[in-house]
Design a protein around this motif. Structure first.
Motif, PDB file in Angstrom:
ATOM      1  N   TYR A   1     -16.691  -3.464 -21.177  1.00  0.00           N
ATOM      2  CA  TYR A   1     -16.819  -4.291 -22.290  1.00  0.00           C
ATOM      3  C   TYR A   1     -17.137  -5.687 -21.904  1.00  0.00           C
ATOM      4  CZ  TYR A   1     -15.459  -0.109 -24.566  1.00  0.00           C
ATOM      5  OH  TYR A   1     -15.401   1.206 -24.848  1.00  0.00           O
ATOM      6  N   ASP A   2     -17.364  -6.151 -20.675  1.00  0.00           N
ATOM      7  CA  ASP A   2     -17.894  -7.560 -20.352  1.00  0.00           C
ATOM      8  C   ASP A   2     -19.063  -7.604 -21.011  1.00  0.00           C
ATOM      9  OD1 ASP A   2     -19.558  -8.999 -18.111  1.00  0.00           O
ATOM     10  OD2 ASP A   2     -17.407  -9.718 -18.179  1.00  0.00           O
ATOM     11  N   PRO A   3     -19.363  -8.775 -21.243  1.00  0.00           N
ATOM     12  CA  PRO A   3     -20.586  -9.182 -22.201  1.00  0.00           C
ATOM     13  C   PRO A   3     -21.882  -8.742 -21.220  1.00  0.00           C
ATOM     14  CG  PRO A   3     -19.066 -11.084 -22.577  1.00  0.00           C
ATOM     15  CD  PRO A   3     -18.397  -9.869 -21.467  1.00  0.00           C
ATOM     16  N   ASP A   4     -21.751  -9.237 -19.817  1.00  0.00           N
ATOM     17  CA  ASP A   4     -22.928  -9.071 -18.922  1.00  0.00           C
ATOM     18  C   ASP A   4     -23.217  -7.477 -18.908  1.00  0.00           C
ATOM     19  OD1 ASP A   4     -23.680 -11.805 -18.563  1.00  0.00           O
ATOM     20  OD2 ASP A   4     -22.483 -11.763 -16.891  1.00  0.00           O
ATOM     21  N   VAL A   5     -22.126  -6.594 -18.683  1.00  0.00           N
ATOM     22  CA  VAL A   5     -22.226  -5.333 -18.432  1.00  0.00           C
ATOM     23  C   VAL A   5     -22.919  -4.756 -19.701  1.00  0.00           C
ATOM     24  CG1 VAL A   5     -20.851  -3.100 -18.095  1.00  0.00           C
ATOM     25  CG2 VAL A   5     -20.366  -5.259 -16.771  1.00  0.00           C
ATOM     26  N   LEU A   6     -22.303  -4.982 -21.046  1.00  0.00           N
ATOM     27  CA  LEU A   6     -22.888  -4.580 -22.274  1.00  0.00           C
ATOM     28  C   LEU A   6     -24.530  -5.060 -22.426  1.00  0.00           C
ATOM     29  CD1 LEU A   6     -20.066  -5.481 -24.528  1.00  0.00           C
ATOM     30  CD2 LEU A   6     -20.814  -3.233 -23.871  1.00  0.00           C
ATOM     31  N   ARG A   7     -24.827  -6.104 -22.076  1.00  0.00           N
ATOM     32  CA  ARG A   7     -26.072  -6.551 -22.099  1.00  0.00           C
ATOM     33  C   ARG A   7     -26.997  -5.532 -21.281  1.00  0.00           C
ATOM     34  NH1 ARG A   7     -28.881  -9.177 -18.709  1.00  0.00           N
ATOM     35  NH2 ARG A   7     -26.824 -10.152 -17.458  1.00  0.00           N
ATOM     36  N   ILE A   8     -26.589  -5.416 -20.178  1.00  0.00           N
ATOM     37  CA  ILE A   8     -27.312  -4.329 -19.163  1.00  0.00           C
ATOM     38  C   ILE A   8     -27.578  -2.988 -19.617  1.00  0.00           C
ATOM     39  CG2 ILE A   8     -27.445  -3.487 -16.961  1.00  0.00           C
ATOM     40  CD1 ILE A   8     -26.087  -5.986 -15.898  1.00  0.00           C
ATOM     41  N   LEU A   9     -26.344  -2.491 -20.330  1.00  0.00           N
ATOM     42  CA  LEU A   9     -26.214  -1.233 -20.917  1.00  0.00           C
ATOM     43  C   LEU A   9     -27.377  -1.053 -22.140  1.00  0.00           C
ATOM     44  CD1 LEU A   9     -22.514  -0.265 -20.573  1.00  0.00           C
ATOM     45  CD2 LEU A   9     -24.424   0.544 -19.297  1.00  0.00           C
TER      46      LEU A   9
ATOM     47  N   TYR B   1     -19.295  -1.765  -9.957  1.00  0.00           N
ATOM     48  CA  TYR B   1     -20.099  -2.755  -8.964  1.00  0.00           C
ATOM     49  C   TYR B   1     -20.264  -4.145  -9.654  1.00  0.00           C
ATOM     50  CZ  TYR B   1     -21.464   1.355  -6.122  1.00  0.00           C
ATOM     51  OH  TYR B   1     -21.306   2.596  -5.455  1.00  0.00           O
ATOM     52  N   PRO B   2     -20.267  -5.272  -8.972  1.00  0.00           N
ATOM     53  CA  PRO B   2     -20.558  -6.553  -9.619  1.00  0.00           C
ATOM     54  C   PRO B   2     -21.684  -6.734 -10.332  1.00  0.00           C
ATOM     55  CG  PRO B   2     -19.627  -6.831  -7.449  1.00  0.00           C
ATOM     56  CD  PRO B   2     -19.971  -5.267  -7.635  1.00  0.00           C
ATOM     57  N   THR B   3     -21.794  -7.073 -11.518  1.00  0.00           N
ATOM     58  CA  THR B   3     -23.290  -7.270 -12.108  1.00  0.00           C
ATOM     59  C   THR B   3     -24.373  -7.851 -11.473  1.00  0.00           C
ATOM     60  OG1 THR B   3     -22.415  -9.074 -13.577  1.00  0.00           O
ATOM     61  CG2 THR B   3     -22.366  -6.982 -14.546  1.00  0.00           C
ATOM     62  N   GLU B   4     -23.904  -9.121 -10.687  1.00  0.00           N
ATOM     63  CA  GLU B   4     -24.934  -9.616 -10.013  1.00  0.00           C
ATOM     64  C   GLU B   4     -25.800  -8.746  -8.936  1.00  0.00           C
ATOM     65  OE1 GLU B   4     -21.486 -10.727  -7.619  1.00  0.00           O
ATOM     66  OE2 GLU B   4     -21.762 -10.610 -10.004  1.00  0.00           O
ATOM     67  N   ASP B   5     -25.033  -7.736  -8.236  1.00  0.00           N
ATOM     68  CA  ASP B   5     -25.730  -6.763  -7.357  1.00  0.00           C
ATOM     69  C   ASP B   5     -26.360  -5.654  -8.011  1.00  0.00           C
ATOM     70  OD1 ASP B   5     -24.355  -8.474  -5.484  1.00  0.00           O
ATOM     71  OD2 ASP B   5     -22.712  -7.340  -5.550  1.00  0.00           O
ATOM     72  N   VAL B   6     -25.791  -5.173  -9.270  1.00  0.00           N
ATOM     73  CA  VAL B   6     -26.310  -4.104  -9.977  1.00  0.00           C
ATOM     74  C   VAL B   6     -27.854  -4.807 -10.523  1.00  0.00           C
ATOM     75  CG1 VAL B   6     -26.742  -2.768 -12.148  1.00  0.00           C
ATOM     76  CG2 VAL B   6     -24.733  -3.112 -10.911  1.00  0.00           C
ATOM     77  N   GLU B   7     -27.794  -5.939 -11.070  1.00  0.00           N
ATOM     78  CA  GLU B   7     -29.062  -6.442 -11.482  1.00  0.00           C
ATOM     79  C   GLU B   7     -30.013  -6.825 -10.222  1.00  0.00           C
ATOM     80  OE1 GLU B   7     -28.534  -8.757 -15.703  1.00  0.00           O
ATOM     81  OE2 GLU B   7     -27.393  -9.831 -14.063  1.00  0.00           O
ATOM     82  N   GLY B   8     -29.555  -7.380  -9.142  1.00  0.00           N
ATOM     83  CA  GLY B   8     -30.223  -7.762  -7.896  1.00  0.00           C
ATOM     84  C   GLY B   8     -30.979  -6.615  -7.694  1.00  0.00           C
TER      85      GLY B   8
END
Length: 196
Positions: free
Chosen positions: A84-92, A133-140
């Protein structure tokens, strides 16, 4: 893995469910990670359920095939908070998730994971999110198509390498600890109870 523990592993029955839990899920069991995948023989599925009963660790079957079953094991409240972190929700959302309840996310991911494993779809990159996993690594990983990582350990790292190396070292220490505890005769249920 230190030499002593490596020798223990060489003499373990690696097909045994408790050994698989120690090797695949030690960071989760010890409480330093929110989720792990567990792959076991399909015939051992009930034994997994029995070991995890009343453990505080939730299991969700992602895929059952003739010989192997894949579970997502997780600490429910921690995984929900992370998802439910905003960055995670955005990616989902960008990945096509519409039902953002934990159950909705798990069901959608299960479908994508099964399609991938049956060679009907590409790799579901959001798996990294479900594993915490940290969002920066998933996005990377997504942006670089798995290339150009600064470091590779439990996942490919695209930022904060030193912090991730320390985390990976903690994961390895957890694995070594659980292997030693099993080797000393403790059951996985008692080990999980100690860390609960």
């Amino acid at each position: 893995m230190c030499q002593e523990v490596f020798k223990i592993v060489q003499n373990m029955d690696l097909s045994h469910v408790e050994a698989k839990l120690a090797l695949q899920c030690a960071p989760l069991i010890t409480g330093i990670k929110i989720a792990n995948l567990l792959i076991v023989s399909t015939e051992d599925e009930e034994q997994v359920r029995e070991i995890l009963k009343k453990s505080g660790i939730t299991y969700y079957r992602l895929l059952r095939m003739e010989e192997k079953t894949t579970f997502l094991l997780f600490h429910r409240s921690q995984l929900e908070a992370y998802l439910y972190d905003p960055d995670v929700l955005r990616i989902l959302r960008e990945d096509g998730y519409t039902d953002l309840s934990l159950g909705g996310i798990l069901r959608h991911f299960q479908g994508r994971f099964q399609a991938h494993m049956l060679d009907k779809a590409g790799f579901p990159h959001e798996m990294g999110l479900l594993l915490g996993y940290p969002t920066e690594d998933v996005e990377g990983f997504i942006q670089h198509k798995g290339q150009n990582a600064l470091y590779s350990g439990y996942w490919k790292v695209y930022r904060d390498v030193d912090a991730k190396k320390k985390l990976f070292e903690a994961y390895e220490n957890a694995k070594e600890t659980l292997i030693c505890l099993l080797h000393s005769g403790q059951s996985m249920r008692s080990i999980i109870e100690c860390y609960k």
